[in-house]
Design a protein around this motif. Structure first.
Motif, short mmCIF file in Angstrom:
data_model
loop_
_atom_site.label_atom_id
_atom_site.label_comp_id
_atom_site.label_asym_id
_atom_site.label_seq_id
_atom_site.Cartn_x
_atom_site.Cartn_y
_atom_site.Cartn_z
N LYS A 99 0.75 -0.98 0.18
CA LYS A 99 0.31 -0.36 0.30
C LYS A 99 0.77 1.44 -0.36
CE LYS A 99 -4.03 -1.63 0.62
NZ LYS A 99 -5.77 -1.51 -0.69
N VAL A 100 1.89 0.97 0.65
CA VAL A 100 3.04 2.08 0.79
C VAL A 100 3.23 2.45 -0.73
CG1 VAL A 100 5.16 3.15 2.21
CG2 VAL A 100 2.93 2.46 3.22
N GLY A 101 3.91 1.57 -1.37
CA GLY A 101 4.53 1.42 -2.15
C GLY A 101 3.22 2.47 -3.38
N GLU A 102 2.40 1.58 -3.81
CA GLU A 102 0.89 1.92 -4.22
C GLU A 102 1.08 3.63 -4.29
OE1 GLU A 102 -2.50 0.08 -3.45
OE2 GLU A 102 -1.23 -1.69 -4.56
N ALA A 103 1.10 4.46 -2.42
CA ALA A 103 0.55 5.55 -2.32
C ALA A 103 2.84 6.49 -2.68
CB ALA A 103 0.79 5.55 -1.02
N ALA A 104 3.54 5.87 -3.07
CA ALA A 104 4.34 6.99 -3.06
C ALA A 104 4.54 7.14 -4.91
CB ALA A 104 5.11 5.66 -3.31
N ARG A 105 3.55 5.85 -5.40
CA ARG A 105 3.64 5.51 -6.81
C ARG A 105 2.30 6.61 -7.17
NH1 ARG A 105 0.77 0.94 -9.18
NH2 ARG A 105 -0.97 1.67 -7.91
N ASP A 106 1.65 7.41 -6.66
CA ASP A 106 0.69 7.64 -6.93
C ASP A 106 0.13 9.24 -6.27
OD1 ASP A 106 -0.81 5.57 -8.19
OD2 ASP A 106 -1.89 5.26 -6.54
N THR A 198 19.86 5.87 3.68
CA THR A 198 19.71 5.46 2.66
C THR A 198 18.88 6.39 1.02
OG1 THR A 198 17.40 4.30 3.11
CG2 THR A 198 19.10 2.68 3.41
N GLU A 199 19.71 5.01 0.01
CA GLU A 199 18.78 6.00 -1.01
C GLU A 199 17.78 5.82 -1.21
OE1 GLU A 199 21.56 5.61 -4.50
OE2 GLU A 199 22.98 6.51 -3.96
N THR A 200 16.73 7.25 -1.64
CA THR A 200 15.73 6.45 -2.26
C THR A 200 14.87 6.92 -3.71
OG1 THR A 200 14.56 9.15 -1.91
CG2 THR A 200 14.45 8.03 0.09
N SER A 201 14.02 6.34 -4.45
CA SER A 201 13.73 6.55 -5.22
C SER A 201 12.14 6.61 -5.52
CB SER A 201 14.30 5.77 -6.58
OG SER A 201 14.29 4.09 -5.93
N TYR A 202 12.15 6.69 -7.17
CA TYR A 202 10.34 6.59 -7.78
C TYR A 202 10.12 5.04 -7.37
CZ TYR A 202 10.45 11.99 -8.05
OH TYR A 202 10.79 13.18 -7.66
N VAL A 203 8.88 4.85 -7.12
CA VAL A 203 8.20 3.20 -7.19
C VAL A 203 7.58 3.59 -7.95
CG1 VAL A 203 7.04 1.50 -6.02
CG2 VAL A 203 8.34 3.43 -5.15
N GLU A 204 7.92 2.45 -9.42
CA GLU A 204 7.57 1.83 -10.66
C GLU A 204 6.64 0.33 -10.33
OE1 GLU A 204 9.67 1.64 -14.20
OE2 GLU A 204 10.04 4.27 -13.82
N LEU A 205 5.24 0.68 -10.33
CA LEU A 205 4.70 -1.12 -9.82
C LEU A 205 3.64 -0.80 -10.58
CD1 LEU A 205 3.99 -0.50 -5.81
CD2 LEU A 205 5.46 -2.01 -6.80
N LEU A 206 3.57 -2.50 -11.40
CA LEU A 206 2.93 -2.73 -11.94
C LEU A 206 1.03 -3.10 -11.48
CD1 LEU A 206 5.05 -6.46 -13.80
CD2 LEU A 206 4.77 -4.00 -14.38
#
Length: 266
Positions: A99-106, A198-206
């Motif tokens: 859910k956090v990954g999806e929130a970061a993507r959206d 730690t390094e951060t990046s934008y999340v790309e989720l299918l």
């Protein structure tokens, strides 16, 4: 290893070892324990997929703004849930990370997704000190401890063993709750420190594949999908739980059957 290190390495020895293993696998007490543990996992999994829990996960995800808040929120919520039920915590942590990954993507903010995933599993550090811990729950069952040693030593020593060890002296003991409280603070703090380094990046989720379901419900299937029947059955189970285990609950003494019956009602 038993074949190699028990002194005899012949065919008869191997057959005996396999027989011992087979007899142990169908031991009634072991089968009961196996089913109890499976129910903890399955009922916890089912509960975490329900609408009320989904609503909670959505609310928790809405407060995440960056990498640090993500790992702290996921770790704290997962540890609290895992303290209640390890099966619930195991699935809940994975879902929260997703859910956090999806929130970061959206919403377009950067996170360290592997670190968030690790935060989703810190519940495994505290679950056995929680109310679904297998050893303290089994020790709280009347006669369980003596049954482990019956026929394996002096009967006089076996009779000196306690009939049970109540969970008020294990799970709900001050030392255990203090330890849980310390971990509940230190683990998220450690993750917060790591998140800053730690390094951060934008999340790309299918995107999740949409599952096509048969929307036509006919005949007896209507009973399977009836909200009213499930609600009535759940209320009956919770009522039976309170009448059967109310005194144990007030005394802070839990058992695997007690926990699973409550989870089934929920």
């Amino acid at each position: 290893m038993a074949f190699l290190f028990t002194g005899k390495t012949n065919g008869e020895s191997m057959i005996n070892i396999l027989k011992f293993w087979q007899n142990g696998m169908w031991d009634p007490a072991l089968l009961v324990f196996a089913v109890q543990m499976m129910l903890i996992l399955v009922l916890g999994h089912v509960l975490v997929l329900t609408r009320p829990v989904s609503w909670i996960t959505e609310k928790l995800t809405s407060i995440v703004k960056d990498n640090a808040s993500a790992v702290v929120m996921v770790s704290v919520s997962t540890m609290l849930v895992a303290f209640f039920n390890w099966g619930l915590g195991l699935i809940f942590g994975a879902i929260m990370a997703r859910k956090v990954g999806e929130a970061a993507r959206d919403r377009g903010f950067k996170i360290n997704y592997p670190l968030v995933g690790a935060a989703g599993y810190v519940g495994l550090m505290v679950w056995h000190g929680g109310i679904s811990g297998s050893a303290p729950l089994k020790a709280a069952e009347s006669g369980h401890i003596k049954s482990l040693f019956s026929g394996k030593g002096s009967e006089n020593l076996v009779q000196q063993l306690p009939d049970s060890i109540p969970t008020e002296t294990t799970i709900f003991a001050d030392w255990n709750l203090i330890l849980f409280g310390v971990l509940l603070v230190l683990v998220p703090m450690l993750l917060w420190v790591v998140s800053k380094k730690t390094e951060t990046s934008y999340v790309e989720l299918l995107a999740e594949k949409e599952i096509k379901r048969n929307s036509i419900i006919e005949g007896a299937e209507k009973l399977d999908h009836s909200k009213y029947l499930s609600l009535i059955f759940g209320i009956l189970l919770i009522t039976a739980f309170l009448f059967s285990y109310g005194s144990n609950l007030l005394a802070g003494n839990l058992t695997p059957n007690m926990l699973n019956f409550f989870m089934l009602g929920l």
